[in-house]
Scaffold this active site. Structure first.
Site, PDB file in Angstrom:
ATOM      1  N   VAL A 245      -7.413   7.132 -24.606  1.00  0.00           N
ATOM      2  CA  VAL A 245      -6.241   6.716 -25.376  1.00  0.00           C
ATOM      3  C   VAL A 245      -6.653   5.605 -26.337  1.00  0.00           C
ATOM      4  O   VAL A 245      -7.264   4.613 -25.936  1.00  0.00           O
ATOM      5  CB  VAL A 245      -5.115   6.253 -24.429  1.00  0.00           C
ATOM      6  CG1 VAL A 245      -3.962   5.644 -25.224  1.00  0.00           C
ATOM      7  CG2 VAL A 245      -4.641   7.429 -23.583  1.00  0.00           C
ATOM      8  N   ASP A 319      -7.825  -8.536  -3.005  1.00  0.00           N
ATOM      9  CA  ASP A 319      -8.064  -8.008  -4.354  1.00  0.00           C
ATOM     10  C   ASP A 319      -8.694  -9.040  -5.282  1.00  0.00           C
ATOM     11  O   ASP A 319      -9.233  -8.673  -6.332  1.00  0.00           O
ATOM     12  CB  ASP A 319      -6.741  -7.541  -4.978  1.00  0.00           C
ATOM     13  CG  ASP A 319      -6.263  -6.209  -4.419  1.00  0.00           C
ATOM     14  OD1 ASP A 319      -6.885  -5.695  -3.471  1.00  0.00           O
ATOM     15  OD2 ASP A 319      -5.253  -5.689  -4.941  1.00  0.00           O
ATOM     16  N   ALA A 327      -5.435  -2.484   0.748  1.00  0.00           N
ATOM     17  CA  ALA A 327      -4.707  -3.378   1.645  1.00  0.00           C
ATOM     18  C   ALA A 327      -5.474  -3.619   2.944  1.00  0.00           C
ATOM     19  O   ALA A 327      -5.539  -4.750   3.443  1.00  0.00           O
ATOM     20  CB  ALA A 327      -3.335  -2.784   1.943  1.00  0.00           C
ATOM     21  N   HIS A 451      -6.055  21.485  21.361  1.00  0.00           N
ATOM     22  CA  HIS A 451      -5.761  22.692  20.600  1.00  0.00           C
ATOM     23  C   HIS A 451      -4.276  22.990  20.681  1.00  0.00           C
ATOM     24  O   HIS A 451      -3.704  22.888  21.760  1.00  0.00           O
ATOM     25  CB  HIS A 451      -6.539  23.880  21.173  1.00  0.00           C
ATOM     26  CG  HIS A 451      -6.185  25.173  20.499  1.00  0.00           C
ATOM     27  ND1 HIS A 451      -6.636  25.480  19.240  1.00  0.00           N
ATOM     28  CD2 HIS A 451      -5.393  26.202  20.884  1.00  0.00           C
ATOM     29  CE1 HIS A 451      -6.155  26.668  18.883  1.00  0.00           C
ATOM     30  NE2 HIS A 451      -5.395  27.128  19.870  1.00  0.00           N
TER      31      HIS A 451
HETATM   32  P1  FAD Z   1      -1.477  -8.794  -3.062  1.00  0.00           P
HETATM   33  O1  FAD Z   1      -0.884  -7.758  -2.213  1.00  0.00           O
HETATM   34  O2  FAD Z   1      -1.482  -8.574  -4.543  1.00  0.00           O
HETATM   35  O3  FAD Z   1      -0.687 -10.132  -2.724  1.00  0.00           O
HETATM   36  C1  FAD Z   1      -0.928 -11.335  -3.378  1.00  0.00           C
HETATM   37  C2  FAD Z   1       0.322 -12.191  -3.315  1.00  0.00           C
HETATM   38  O4  FAD Z   1      -0.015 -13.500  -3.775  1.00  0.00           O
HETATM   39  C3  FAD Z   1       1.441 -11.702  -4.216  1.00  0.00           C
HETATM   40  O5  FAD Z   1       2.624 -11.592  -3.475  1.00  0.00           O
HETATM   41  C4  FAD Z   1       1.564 -12.785  -5.288  1.00  0.00           C
HETATM   42  O6  FAD Z   1       2.910 -13.018  -5.706  1.00  0.00           O
HETATM   43  C5  FAD Z   1       1.033 -14.006  -4.565  1.00  0.00           C
HETATM   44  N1  FAD Z   1       0.460 -15.034  -5.438  1.00  0.00           N
HETATM   45  C6  FAD Z   1      -0.469 -14.864  -6.420  1.00  0.00           C
HETATM   46  N2  FAD Z   1      -0.829 -16.052  -6.936  1.00  0.00           N
HETATM   47  C7  FAD Z   1      -0.104 -16.988  -6.261  1.00  0.00           C
HETATM   48  C8  FAD Z   1      -0.048 -18.398  -6.339  1.00  0.00           C
HETATM   49  N3  FAD Z   1      -0.833 -19.095  -7.174  1.00  0.00           N
HETATM   50  N4  FAD Z   1       0.817 -19.030  -5.518  1.00  0.00           N
HETATM   51  C9  FAD Z   1       1.614 -18.342  -4.649  1.00  0.00           C
HETATM   52  N5  FAD Z   1       1.572 -17.012  -4.523  1.00  0.00           N
HETATM   53  C10 FAD Z   1       0.719 -16.341  -5.316  1.00  0.00           C
HETATM   54  N6  FAD Z   1      -3.885  -0.012  -1.021  1.00  0.00           N
HETATM   55  C11 FAD Z   1      -4.080   0.694   0.108  1.00  0.00           C
HETATM   56  O7  FAD Z   1      -4.884   0.273   0.942  1.00  0.00           O
HETATM   57  N7  FAD Z   1      -3.410   1.863   0.356  1.00  0.00           N
HETATM   58  C12 FAD Z   1      -2.511   2.361  -0.538  1.00  0.00           C
HETATM   59  O8  FAD Z   1      -1.911   3.418  -0.305  1.00  0.00           O
HETATM   60  C13 FAD Z   1      -2.278   1.647  -1.734  1.00  0.00           C
HETATM   61  N8  FAD Z   1      -1.379   2.086  -2.645  1.00  0.00           N
HETATM   62  C14 FAD Z   1      -1.129   1.352  -3.757  1.00  0.00           C
HETATM   63  C15 FAD Z   1      -0.189   1.816  -4.654  1.00  0.00           C
HETATM   64  C16 FAD Z   1       0.104   1.096  -5.786  1.00  0.00           C
HETATM   65  C17 FAD Z   1       1.146   1.618  -6.750  1.00  0.00           C
HETATM   66  C18 FAD Z   1      -0.546  -0.157  -6.023  1.00  0.00           C
HETATM   67  C19 FAD Z   1      -0.213  -0.985  -7.230  1.00  0.00           C
HETATM   68  C20 FAD Z   1      -1.488  -0.633  -5.133  1.00  0.00           C
HETATM   69  C21 FAD Z   1      -1.799   0.117  -3.991  1.00  0.00           C
HETATM   70  N9  FAD Z   1      -2.755  -0.318  -3.064  1.00  0.00           N
HETATM   71  C22 FAD Z   1      -2.994   0.424  -1.939  1.00  0.00           C
HETATM   72  C23 FAD Z   1      -3.518  -1.563  -3.258  1.00  0.00           C
HETATM   73  C24 FAD Z   1      -2.948  -2.694  -2.402  1.00  0.00           C
HETATM   74  O9  FAD Z   1      -1.592  -2.877  -2.717  1.00  0.00           O
HETATM   75  C25 FAD Z   1      -3.739  -3.964  -2.642  1.00  0.00           C
HETATM   76  O10 FAD Z   1      -5.109  -3.719  -2.440  1.00  0.00           O
HETATM   77  C26 FAD Z   1      -3.294  -5.070  -1.691  1.00  0.00           C
HETATM   78  O11 FAD Z   1      -1.919  -5.359  -1.848  1.00  0.00           O
HETATM   79  C27 FAD Z   1      -4.119  -6.344  -1.917  1.00  0.00           C
HETATM   80  O12 FAD Z   1      -3.698  -7.326  -1.043  1.00  0.00           O
HETATM   81  P2  FAD Z   1      -3.856  -8.877  -1.366  1.00  0.00           P
HETATM   82  O13 FAD Z   1      -3.285  -9.591  -0.197  1.00  0.00           O
HETATM   83  O14 FAD Z   1      -5.247  -9.164  -1.784  1.00  0.00           O
HETATM   84  O15 FAD Z   1      -2.974  -9.129  -2.672  1.00  0.00           O
HETATM   85  P1  AMP Z   2      -8.664   3.234 -11.208  1.00  0.00           P
HETATM   86  O1  AMP Z   2      -9.540   2.095 -11.654  1.00  0.00           O
HETATM   87  O2  AMP Z   2      -9.185   4.020 -10.051  1.00  0.00           O
HETATM   88  O3  AMP Z   2      -7.232   2.801 -11.019  1.00  0.00           O
HETATM   89  O4  AMP Z   2      -8.642   4.285 -12.409  1.00  0.00           O
HETATM   90  C1  AMP Z   2      -8.286   3.931 -13.725  1.00  0.00           C
HETATM   91  C2  AMP Z   2      -8.803   5.021 -14.655  1.00  0.00           C
HETATM   92  O5  AMP Z   2      -8.297   4.795 -15.978  1.00  0.00           O
HETATM   93  C3  AMP Z   2     -10.333   5.051 -14.781  1.00  0.00           C
HETATM   94  O6  AMP Z   2     -10.793   6.302 -14.343  1.00  0.00           O
HETATM   95  C4  AMP Z   2     -10.585   4.828 -16.274  1.00  0.00           C
HETATM   96  O7  AMP Z   2     -11.643   5.633 -16.752  1.00  0.00           O
HETATM   97  C5  AMP Z   2      -9.263   5.242 -16.918  1.00  0.00           C
HETATM   98  N1  AMP Z   2      -9.041   4.619 -18.249  1.00  0.00           N
HETATM   99  C6  AMP Z   2      -9.223   3.324 -18.594  1.00  0.00           C
HETATM  100  N2  AMP Z   2      -8.906   3.117 -19.926  1.00  0.00           N
HETATM  101  C7  AMP Z   2      -8.508   4.335 -20.412  1.00  0.00           C
HETATM  102  C8  AMP Z   2      -8.054   4.801 -21.711  1.00  0.00           C
HETATM  103  N3  AMP Z   2      -7.946   3.985 -22.781  1.00  0.00           N
HETATM  104  N4  AMP Z   2      -7.750   6.119 -21.845  1.00  0.00           N
HETATM  105  C9  AMP Z   2      -7.840   6.965 -20.780  1.00  0.00           C
HETATM  106  N5  AMP Z   2      -8.260   6.575 -19.550  1.00  0.00           N
HETATM  107  C10 AMP Z   2      -8.600   5.288 -19.350  1.00  0.00           C
END
Ligand code: FAD
Ligand code: AMP
Length: 478
Positions: A245, A319, A327, A451
């Site tokens: 894109v 993350d 998670a 099974h």
């Molecule tokens: P987060 O969950 O991002 O939590 C961080 C928290 O810190 C947030 O609530 C934020 O508000 C808070 N924060 C940030 N900075 C500050 C600050 N300075 N002071 C106070 N609070 C702060 N993972 C899986 O394993 N399985 C899945 O099926 C999956 N599905 C997903 C689907 C979607 C649509 C998305 C977006 C993510 C998905 N993930 C999944 C990824 C997963 O959500 C993340 O890997 C996980 O939440 C990371 O956990 P974390 O505790 O590092 O951070």
């Molecule tokens: P993920 O990091 O697994 O969430 O996947 C994100 C995907 O978005 C990767 O496979 C990238 O190659 C793709 N991506 C990033 N930038 C672009 C773009 N400009 N157009 C199309 N795909 C993209």
């Protein structure tokens, strides 16, 4: 007087809240700072995972799959009914209730374990002091023996498709559509793009996924990614690989997207566009200039194998640090850090973190894939068992996909389990348990499996590694 805690956690996602509960369980005085508020303006614990990630996406995946089955999957069972309709606001409302239940559950767990929950933005100062900026703008400083940074990640924005939270949305916006878009574009064929694309496609949207890379699901085993591309395409997802894109223009309630592929420049028009090109660590205003904690070249908090930062007593998990954004990875890092604070020698096995994509069929794996092992020069034996040969899968009318077990050709030790098919996530977890204890394919093959179960497909794939599968013709002869 300044409050002092043994452990202060910044961020209450699955990394931070699990660490805080564990710390309190181990007798450490613990506070957890979180700033996220829900639509009603109330503090909501649980982070991305519970509020806008894992759980809400799975709620919509489950609802949309039930709708799809009711429309197309019941007749074969002899269930005939007409006129199935979808109430999208009710589906999204159900998801919101699940989120509410779980996030308030974390607050209850904090209370039950004696974790002090503090609302506001946390910032690490020098000397393990933490400044909290409260919702009313006032600040307070608390002290900590140990600080755990767990601020998580947020969606990456790309200049060619700026999110306007109306026509162009990120993953959070894509969980909130109140009607099924007719033409839906998804940028990025990663886990999040495929899951959210699947939700809306099952409900009737024409979904086009634009992916810059030529290879589909690069991290998966090639046999699995091939099968996934075939199946998801058959389900109606138009996955365009090698499509980068380059620009977009919103015209009222639609968006014209420009992309380039091997044939040159193209345009395509959508009613909604989901940008799902990955996530980046959140470190905005997290570290005072003199905190001593350093970031790596990609903007992640720099940590060692045990999540320790460059400042003694300051850790970072989830993350915001290197590794997969999952998670369960965040939570286990939280447990490891807290146990190490208590003096244990806890380690985490980063080689055995399972990956799951909750499409249908599910895709999951643990350990290494065949192409990785080949590139490393490891000689392997491979056993595959298709769900088409599983009585349980047939009974459920869910026979797509297979289980693939990869073992070291010299030692027979299982090095990878890869599944595309029903309950892939659960089957891969069984493989992970075995691999954690160093299982061989022969060990798995010698175990008694109930099974009829889908798990028998894992058993048979393990047997097939050495040419001993019973319910398929073996490619490898004993
Ligand atoms: P987060 O969950 O991002 O939590 C961080 C928290 O810190 C947030 O609530 C934020 O508000 C808070 N924060 C940030 N900075 C500050 C600050 N300075 N002071 C106070 N609070 C702060 N993972 C899986 O394993 N399985 C899945 O099926 C999956 N599905 C997903 C689907 C979607 C649509 C998305 C977006 C993510 C998905 N993930 C999944 C990824 C997963 O959500 C993340 O890997 C996980 O939440 C990371 O956990 P974390 O505790 O590092 O951070
Ligand atoms: P993920 O990091 O697994 O969430 O996947 C994100 C995907 O978005 C990767 O496979 C990238 O190659 C793709 N991506 C990033 N930038 C672009 C773009 N400009 N157009 C199309 N795909 C993209």
């Amino acid at each position: 007087m300044t409050q002092k805690f043994d452990v202060v956690v910044i961020g209450a996602g699955p990394g931070g809240y699990v660490a805080a509960i564990k710390a309190a369980q181990l007798g450490l005085s613990t506070a957890c700072i979180e700033k996220y508020t829900d639509k009603e303006g109330k503090l909501a614990l649980g982070g991305t995972c519970l509020n806008v990630g894992c759980i809400p996406s799975k709620a919509l995946l489950d609802s949309s799959w039930k709708f799809h089955e009711a429309q197309d999957g019941f007749a074969i069972h002899g269930i005939n009914h007409a006129g199935v309709t979808m109430d999208v606001p009710a589906m999204v409302g159900r998801k919101a209730n699940i989120v509410k239940g779980l996030t308030s559950g974390v607050a209850t767990l904090f209370k039950a374990n004696g974790v002090t929950s503090l609302q506001g933005h946390g910032k690490l100062l020098a000397g393990k002091k933490v400044e909290i900026t409260k919702p009313d703008g006032s600040t307070e400083i608390i002290e900590a023996e140990n600080v755990i940074l767990a601020p998580g990640s947020r969606p990456i924005d790309i200049p060619p498709a700026p999110v306007d939270n109306n026509v162009i949305v990120d993953s959070t916006g894509a969980l909130e559509f109140q009607a099924v878009p007719k033409r839906l574009g998804v940028i990025g064929a990663g886990v999040i793009g495929l899951e959210l694309g699947s939700v809306w496609s099952r409900l009737g949207a024409e979904v086009t996924v634009l992916e810059a890379l030529d290879t589909f699901l690069l991290a998966a085993d090639t046999a699995v990614s091939k099968e996934a591309l075939k199946t998801l395409t058959k389900q109606g997802l138009d996955i365009k690989l090698g499509a980068r894109v380059t620009g977009s223009k919103v015209n009222g309630e639609e968006v014209v997207v420009n992309y380039t592929d091997k044939d040159g420049e193209k345009t395509i028009t959508f009613d909604k566009l989901i940008v799902a090109v990955g996530r980046r660590p959140v470190t905005t205003d997290l570290l005072a200039a003199d905190s001593g904690v350093s970031l790596d070249e990609r903007g992640y908090v720099h940590v060692d194998d045990h999540c320790a930062t460059s400042v003694p007593g300051v850790y970072a998990i989830g993350d915001v640090v290197r590794g997969m954004m999952l998670a369960h990875k965040a939570s286990e890092e939280g447990i490891m850090v807290v146990e190490r604070i208590k003096g244990h020698k806890t380690q985490m096995n980063y080689d055995l973190i399972p990956s799951v994509i909750y499409t249908h069929p599910e895709i999951a794996w643990v350990g290494k894939n065949e192409q990785q092992l080949k590139a490393e020069g490891v000689e392997v034996n491979v056993g595959t068992f298709p769900f088409a040969a599983s009585g349980r899968a047939m009974a459920a009318n869910d026979t797509g996909g297979f289980v693939k077990v990869i073992a070291d050709a010299k030692t027979d030790r299982v090095l990878g389990v890869h599944v595309i098919g029903p309950s892939a996530a659960e089957l891969v977890q069984q493989g992970a348990i075995g691999m954690e204890f160093g299982t061989s394919a022969e060990d798995l093959g010698m175990m008694v499996f109930s099974h009829p179960t889908l798990s028998e497909a894992l058993h048979e794939a393990a047997l097939a590694v050495n040419g001993g599968a019973i319910h398929i013709a073996n490619r490898k002869k004993r």
